[in-house]
Motif scaffolding. Structure first.
Motif, PDB file in Angstrom:
ATOM      1  N   THR A  99      -0.174-111.969 -70.273  1.00  0.00           N
ATOM      2  CA  THR A  99      -1.199-112.997 -70.422  1.00  0.00           C
ATOM      3  C   THR A  99      -2.573-112.340 -70.297  1.00  0.00           C
ATOM      4  OG1 THR A  99      -1.078-113.468 -68.049  1.00  0.00           O
ATOM      5  CG2 THR A  99       0.234-114.854 -69.501  1.00  0.00           C
ATOM      6  N   GLN A 100      -3.567-112.956 -70.938  1.00  0.00           N
ATOM      7  CA  GLN A 100      -4.922-112.413 -70.893  1.00  0.00           C
ATOM      8  C   GLN A 100      -5.709-113.129 -69.803  1.00  0.00           C
ATOM      9  OE1 GLN A 100      -6.717-112.205 -74.740  1.00  0.00           O
ATOM     10  NE2 GLN A 100      -7.734-110.310 -74.204  1.00  0.00           N
ATOM     11  N   ARG A 101      -6.557-112.374 -69.134  1.00  0.00           N
ATOM     12  CA  ARG A 101      -7.275-112.943 -67.993  1.00  0.00           C
ATOM     13  C   ARG A 101      -8.606-112.230 -67.837  1.00  0.00           C
ATOM     14  NH1 ARG A 101      -5.896-114.398 -62.266  1.00  0.00           N
ATOM     15  NH2 ARG A 101      -7.827-115.470 -61.738  1.00  0.00           N
ATOM     16  N   THR A 102      -9.647-112.962 -67.421  1.00  0.00           N
ATOM     17  CA  THR A 102     -10.940-112.354 -67.067  1.00  0.00           C
ATOM     18  C   THR A 102     -11.081-112.394 -65.554  1.00  0.00           C
ATOM     19  OG1 THR A 102     -11.951-113.046 -69.150  1.00  0.00           O
ATOM     20  CG2 THR A 102     -13.428-112.482 -67.342  1.00  0.00           C
ATOM     21  N   VAL A 122      -4.016-102.002 -67.641  1.00  0.00           N
ATOM     22  CA  VAL A 122      -4.098-103.410 -68.042  1.00  0.00           C
ATOM     23  C   VAL A 122      -5.529-103.838 -68.410  1.00  0.00           C
ATOM     24  CG1 VAL A 122      -2.109-104.031 -66.634  1.00  0.00           C
ATOM     25  CG2 VAL A 122      -4.393-104.219 -65.649  1.00  0.00           C
ATOM     26  N   VAL A 123      -6.506-102.926 -68.248  1.00  0.00           N
ATOM     27  CA  VAL A 123      -7.907-103.257 -68.527  1.00  0.00           C
ATOM     28  C   VAL A 123      -8.190-103.041 -70.012  1.00  0.00           C
ATOM     29  CG1 VAL A 123     -10.308-102.746 -67.978  1.00  0.00           C
ATOM     30  CG2 VAL A 123      -8.561-102.588 -66.180  1.00  0.00           C
ATOM     31  N   GLU A 124      -8.573-104.127 -70.699  1.00  0.00           N
ATOM     32  CA  GLU A 124      -8.900-104.026 -72.123  1.00  0.00           C
ATOM     33  C   GLU A 124     -10.397-103.828 -72.353  1.00  0.00           C
ATOM     34  OE1 GLU A 124      -7.207-107.630 -73.795  1.00  0.00           O
ATOM     35  OE2 GLU A 124      -5.419-106.509 -74.427  1.00  0.00           O
ATOM     36  N   SER A 168     -11.713-107.633 -68.501  1.00  0.00           N
ATOM     37  CA  SER A 168     -10.827-108.378 -69.387  1.00  0.00           C
ATOM     38  C   SER A 168      -9.449-107.717 -69.296  1.00  0.00           C
ATOM     39  CB  SER A 168     -11.344-108.332 -70.827  1.00  0.00           C
ATOM     40  OG  SER A 168     -10.451-109.016 -71.683  1.00  0.00           O
ATOM     41  N   LEU A 169      -8.471-108.465 -68.801  1.00  0.00           N
ATOM     42  CA  LEU A 169      -7.152-107.892 -68.512  1.00  0.00           C
ATOM     43  C   LEU A 169      -6.080-108.489 -69.411  1.00  0.00           C
ATOM     44  CD1 LEU A 169      -7.209-108.306 -64.613  1.00  0.00           C
ATOM     45  CD2 LEU A 169      -8.045-106.347 -65.918  1.00  0.00           C
TER      46      LEU A 169
END
Length: 421
Positions: A371-374, A393-395, A407-408
């Protein structure tokens, strides 16, 4: 030593197990001790327990004659025996007597190898002995004459022994606390490493160590014997690739086997060891599917896991081991039944049948949805910031006066690890 095994089948206290299977397990426990020769075994059916001698007077006399004829030196009672019952039966039979707790403690004392294991067994044994001090001072029973409000030397001796045991318990707990602290540090260090932990659990002699050795190449003691493994072993291994990429690296943990009516002293003493299961990302429950009471054994394992506080959200996989010992249509039916479930695999750790499929299933289980998460982290939280980058995991990342904005894209398992840091 020549030993005789008794399994009390108490009508007023029914068990989930057949008494004959309980007796067979007790005989196997006795055989796990070196230099032990089991010369006889019997299920003793009782309408109720007799508080003074456990069994009725007629049965006590009958067994006394049999023990004398067989030259028995040790009687093993598969169940709890009070200190008074133990004292009276030893006097009547002229033998040494051990109940189920005492027998399991003897096995653990014989098998413990690591510093932690030895300390845990000593602590459990002292807790057990403290409740049985009455046995050691039967020769002083008649000392309490005169007025009953003054304690005599027997009472003083028991109190002195009790204080000596309490002092020893405090000393052992201090030593064990240091070992536990080291284990916690190792566990904390593993949390920083992006490798999932897979814990093998199961009833004793279910084949956990044989499976562990097959998939890791380790040489952990694996015998057809109860409690062959006492000290937990961990090995890093690489799973077969689930897709086109390289195989995932995991840490596999082999743990002490469970057993029905595991003594409370041992559960308490071995809690630090068993807590390795609590840190697992996947629990693999290994069952001896060829055992006539496999379902009852599985229920006992689940009861103990529940008492340890294992998180119900932890992924769980069930392995039906020893299918090589099941014949014909029963074997085919088991394998077909396992194929219909996503959380069960039928394997043989001895022959290797189904083991590759098991490793593939474990690998697939860790290829989880993301899942994407800030996330906003203050600059003071550098440790967790570095961990996120180590996990990959850091985009994207930006900085301002409040800290890092990240942004993960991560899995639920990684998020759980992050929260625990």
């Amino acid at each position: 030593m020549r030993a005789f095994v008794l399994h009390p089948d108490i009508k007023s206290n029914p068990s989930r197990r057949l008494p004959e299977h309980g007796l067979a397990e007790a005989v196997s426990l006795a055989a796990a001790l070196p230099a032990m020769e089991v010369v006889g075994a019997e299920v003793v059916r009782l309408p109720r327990l007799h508080p003074g001698m456990l069994f009725g007077s007629g049965k006590v006399e009958e067994l006394a004659a049999r023990f004398k004829a067989l030259d028995v030196g040790l009687v093993l009672v598969d169940g709890p025996v009070s200190p008074v019952q133990q004292r009276n039966l030893e006097k009547e039979w002229g033998v040494k007597l051990l109940d189920r707790t005492g027998l399991i403690l003897e096995i653990f004392a014989d098998r413990a190898r690591t510093r932690e294991g030895v300390l845990q067994v000593e602590l459990a044994a002292l807790s057990y002995q403290r409740t049985r001090l009455v046995r050691a001072w039967t020769h002083l029973e008649r000392q309490r004459g005169g007025f009953g409000f003054v304690g005599g030397p027997g009472e003083t001796q028991i109190e002195a022994d009790r204080r000596a045991i309490d002092d020893q318990v405090i000393r052992l707990k201090r030593q064990l606390a240091k070992v536990v602290k080291t284990r916690e540090l190792h566990r904390a260090a593993r949390k920083k490493v992006p490798f999932p932990i897979v814990a093998l659990v199961g009833y004793t002699n279910a084949g956990k160590s044989t499976l562990f050795n097959r998939v890791t190449g380790a040489e952990v003691l694996a015998k057809d014997m109860l409690f062959a493994t006492l000290d937990p072993t961990m090995r890093a291994m690489v799973l077969p690739p689930a897709g086109s990429g390289p195989g995932r690296k995991i840490i596999l943990s082999d743990t002490v086997g469970f057993i029905s009516d595991l003594p409370t002293q041992l559960v308490a003493a071995f809690r630090a060891t068993l807590e390795e299961v609590l840190a697992a990302d996947l629990i693999v429950h290994v069952r001896d599917i060829a055992h006539p009471e496999s379902a009852e054994q599985a229920a006992d394992v689940m009861d103990i896991l529940g008492s340890l506080g294992v998180n119900k959200a932890t992924p769980f996989l069930e392995v039906w081991n020893k299918v090589d010992l099941v014949d014909g249509t029963a074997r085919e039916a088991l394998i077909a039944q396992a194929r219909q479930r996503d959380d069960v695999l039928a394997v043989s750790a001895v022959t290797g049948e189904g083991v590759d499929a098991l490793l593939e299933r474990i690998s697939q289980g860790f290829d989880e949805a993301t899942t994407q998460r800030t996330l906003i982290l203050p600059f003071s939280d550098g440790k967790r910031h570095a961990w996120l980058h180590a996990q990959g995991v850091v985009e994207a990342e930006t900085q301002d006066e409040s800290g890092w904005t990240l942004s993960l894209r991560w899995t639920a398992r990684q998020e759980k690890r992050f929260r625990d840091l």
